[in-house]
Every structure is written in structure tokens, then in C-alpha cells.
Design an enzyme around this catalytic site. Sequence first.
Site, mmCIF file in Angstrom:
data_model
loop_
_atom_site.group_PDB
_atom_site.id
_atom_site.type_symbol
_atom_site.label_atom_id
_atom_site.label_comp_id
_atom_site.label_asym_id
_atom_site.label_seq_id
_atom_site.Cartn_x
_atom_site.Cartn_y
_atom_site.Cartn_z
ATOM 1 N N SER A 1 0.832 -1.201 0.000
ATOM 2 C CA SER A 1 0.000 0.000 0.000
ATOM 3 C C SER A 1 0.873 1.260 0.000
ATOM 4 O O SER A 1 1.612 1.469 -0.958
ATOM 5 C CB SER A 1 -0.968 -0.068 1.192
ATOM 6 O OG SER A 1 -1.985 0.861 1.030
ATOM 7 N N ASP B 1 -10.101 -5.692 -3.153
ATOM 8 C CA ASP B 1 -9.506 -4.691 -2.256
ATOM 9 C C ASP B 1 -10.406 -3.455 -2.250
ATOM 10 O O ASP B 1 -10.666 -2.869 -3.315
ATOM 11 C CB ASP B 1 -8.117 -4.357 -2.816
ATOM 12 C CG ASP B 1 -7.311 -3.422 -1.944
ATOM 13 O OD1 ASP B 1 -7.909 -2.529 -1.311
ATOM 14 O OD2 ASP B 1 -6.087 -3.563 -1.932
ATOM 15 N N HIS C 1 -7.331 -6.138 0.990
ATOM 16 C CA HIS C 1 -6.153 -5.295 1.228
ATOM 17 C C HIS C 1 -5.340 -5.753 2.440
ATOM 18 O O HIS C 1 -4.358 -5.125 2.794
ATOM 19 C CB HIS C 1 -6.654 -3.849 1.471
ATOM 20 C CG HIS C 1 -5.591 -2.796 1.360
ATOM 21 N ND1 HIS C 1 -4.932 -2.513 0.183
ATOM 22 C CD2 HIS C 1 -5.079 -1.930 2.277
ATOM 23 C CE1 HIS C 1 -4.068 -1.525 0.387
ATOM 24 N NE2 HIS C 1 -4.126 -1.158 1.654
HETATM 25 N N1 LIG Z 1 -9.090 1.010 7.517
HETATM 26 C C1 LIG Z 1 -7.742 1.031 7.939
HETATM 27 C C2 LIG Z 1 -6.911 1.740 6.892
HETATM 28 C C3 LIG Z 1 -5.486 1.492 7.097
HETATM 29 C C4 LIG Z 1 -5.021 0.202 6.477
HETATM 30 O O1 LIG Z 1 -5.754 -0.564 5.835
HETATM 31 N N2 LIG Z 1 -3.757 -0.031 6.667
HETATM 32 C C5 LIG Z 1 -3.123 -1.134 6.034
HETATM 33 C C6 LIG Z 1 -2.035 -0.572 5.149
HETATM 34 S S1 LIG Z 1 -2.721 0.651 4.045
HETATM 35 C C7 LIG Z 1 -2.473 -2.059 7.071
HETATM 36 O O2 LIG Z 1 -1.516 -2.749 6.757
HETATM 37 N N3 LIG Z 1 -2.997 -2.061 8.309
HETATM 38 C C8 LIG Z 1 -2.387 -2.770 9.407
HETATM 39 C C9 LIG Z 1 -2.622 -4.251 9.480
HETATM 40 O O3 LIG Z 1 -3.469 -4.797 8.760
HETATM 41 O O4 LIG Z 1 -1.901 -4.904 10.286
HETATM 42 C C10 LIG Z 1 -7.619 1.764 9.275
HETATM 43 O O5 LIG Z 1 -8.353 2.747 9.446
HETATM 44 O O6 LIG Z 1 -6.806 1.353 10.120
#
Ligand SMILES: N[C@@H](CCC(=O)N[C@@H](CS)C(=O)NCC(=O)O)C(=O)O
Length: 284
Positions: free
Chosen positions: A150, A228, A261
Site C-alpha cells: 500500500s 480490495d 487489502h
Molecule cells: N481502515 C484502515 C486503513 C489502514 C489500512 O488498511 N492499513 C493497512 C495498510 S494501508 C495495514 O496494513 N494495516 C495494518 C494491518 O493490517 O496490520 C484503518 O483505518 O486502520
Amino acid sequence: MSLECLSSAKSFDGWHKQYSHPSTSTHCNMRFAIYLPPQTATGEKVPVLYWLSGLTCTDENFMQKAGAFAEAARLGIAIVAPDTSPRGEGVADDPEGRYDFGLGAGFYLNATQAPYNEHYQMYDYIVHELPKLVEENFPVTSTRAISGHSMGGHGALMIALKNPERYTSVSAFSPIANPINCPWGQKAFTGYLGADQSLWREYDSSLLLADCKPEDRRPALVDQGDADSFLTEQLKPEALTAAAKKSDFPLTLRMQSGYDHSYFFISSFIDDHLRFHHQYLASS
Ligand SMILES: N[C@@H](CCC(=O)N[C@@H](CS)C(=O)NCC(=O)O)C(=O)O
């Protein structure tokens, strides 16, 4: 340079460790994690895959959720996962405390706008300071690959395209492929770089890819889930495909049916990415 070890745990006969250190680029303490495969126990030096994480992440998300250690141990690849922004007292955050700017959202660039320019120098940190530190302190070679997810997929592609001499290969999961044309990128680039869009262009993977010279091409693999929820509005992989066509760049972009995602997606294909990078790391 003082490195403080924060944790150490054996995994797949290698070691996962976390470190903190004062950074000359970001002017605060930075934390990163390293996975050292078992080959390093006998003093063998191994190549390094740098992993750049996405919005809201620290060094921990990839290390805990991607399931990369078994294959990294088998192939003899170290993995370094830095944090996604500067942190600590005095580090400016998003004015509204949102997740997509400021802390956890450094976008791997060098900010020019106050107050962010004081600490948000993540490009210099990732490209120069961190590899030097890692290569001086751990049993690793200076043969590097780079990958990310991302915001970190944007970082990996952008950094590899701007520094082809520093990386054998690049890959990404669900990258923010054309940040100057999506809300996450536009917010970040306005805040960190200001209104002058000529500076934005220097950090846009699709623009860099479209202008890539033949001698700067590196093997590149991108995986993108077609389920995604950020695909259409934020990620725009079609911009990478069009750019690769323009510069005749040999990009492999795989649309993966049904994947979202999350790290469930990353963990399903991370072994493919490790094996992809290993081909080039091993022959350098
Ligand atoms: N909906 C999420 C958006 C952020 C998101 O999806 N982050 C991704 C990277 S863009 C991620 O890797 N999150 C941490 C995880 O899944 O461990 C939020 O508000 O926390």
C-alpha cells in the site's frame, strides 16, 4: 551509532529482533525490526529484503502477520522492516488526528513543508541511513531488494525506480500506484511537499516508471487483490500498467481474484515474492 536491542526471539532457526536508534535523518529515535535467517549464525553474510509497510503500521505488522520467516530462513534472506514515520514528542501529526497523514503515514518522502520537514525525512532514512546502519551492525551484504504494501508499495516502487543501482529487484502488494491522482497521495503530498506539483512528480511511481530508461529497469512484481476496497479510489494499478507499456518496462502485475487489502492477502503470496527476489539477490 548506538543501537538499543528491544526484543529478541528465535523463529525458524533464525532470529527476530527489534532495535531503536537515534536517527540523523529524522532527528528522533527510530525503531526497526530485522529477521536474521539461520545462515547468519555461522557468520555467513546474507542479502537483505527491505519491507515498507502501509498506513497505520509500525515495524511489527509485517513481522507478526506476513508469515515470511520460514521461506526467508530457507532461502537465506534477512528482512528489515522499518517504521512508517518518525515518532515521539515534538513530531507533528495530522491536525485532525486522522490515520492517513502524520504519524504512521510518512509516505517515504522528504518533507519540505513546516512543521513536517523537521522530522519527516523518511526517504533519506530508508535509502541511505538505515541500510548503512544495518550493513555496519549485522551479518549482511550490501545486496538489497525492496518490497512493501500500500503506502509501502508506493515507497518500494518509487525508491527502486529512483535508485536502481541500490536494489536488485522490487515488488509490491496493493501499492498506491499513482499517488498524485488519489486522495491519500494528494493529501500527503500537499501536506509534506506543498502546492508545487513539480515536486510531487518526483515521488510518483507511475510517472517514474513511464520515464524509466532501459538501463535502469529492474525486475518488478506487483500483486493486487481484486476485492480490495481501496482499489478504485486509492490504488489505481492501471496507471502502472499504462506506464510500463509507455517505457516498455517488464512489469509483472498479477490481479489476484477475491483477495482484499489485508495481511491475509500478503501472507498468501509473500513466499512468491521472497522466491522472486532470491533469484536476483543470489546472482548479484
Ligand atoms: N481502515 C484502515 C486503513 C489502514 C489500512 O488498511 N492499513 C493497512 C495498510 S494501508 C495495514 O496494513 N494495516 C495494518 C494491518 O493490517 O496490520 C484503518 O483505518 O486502520
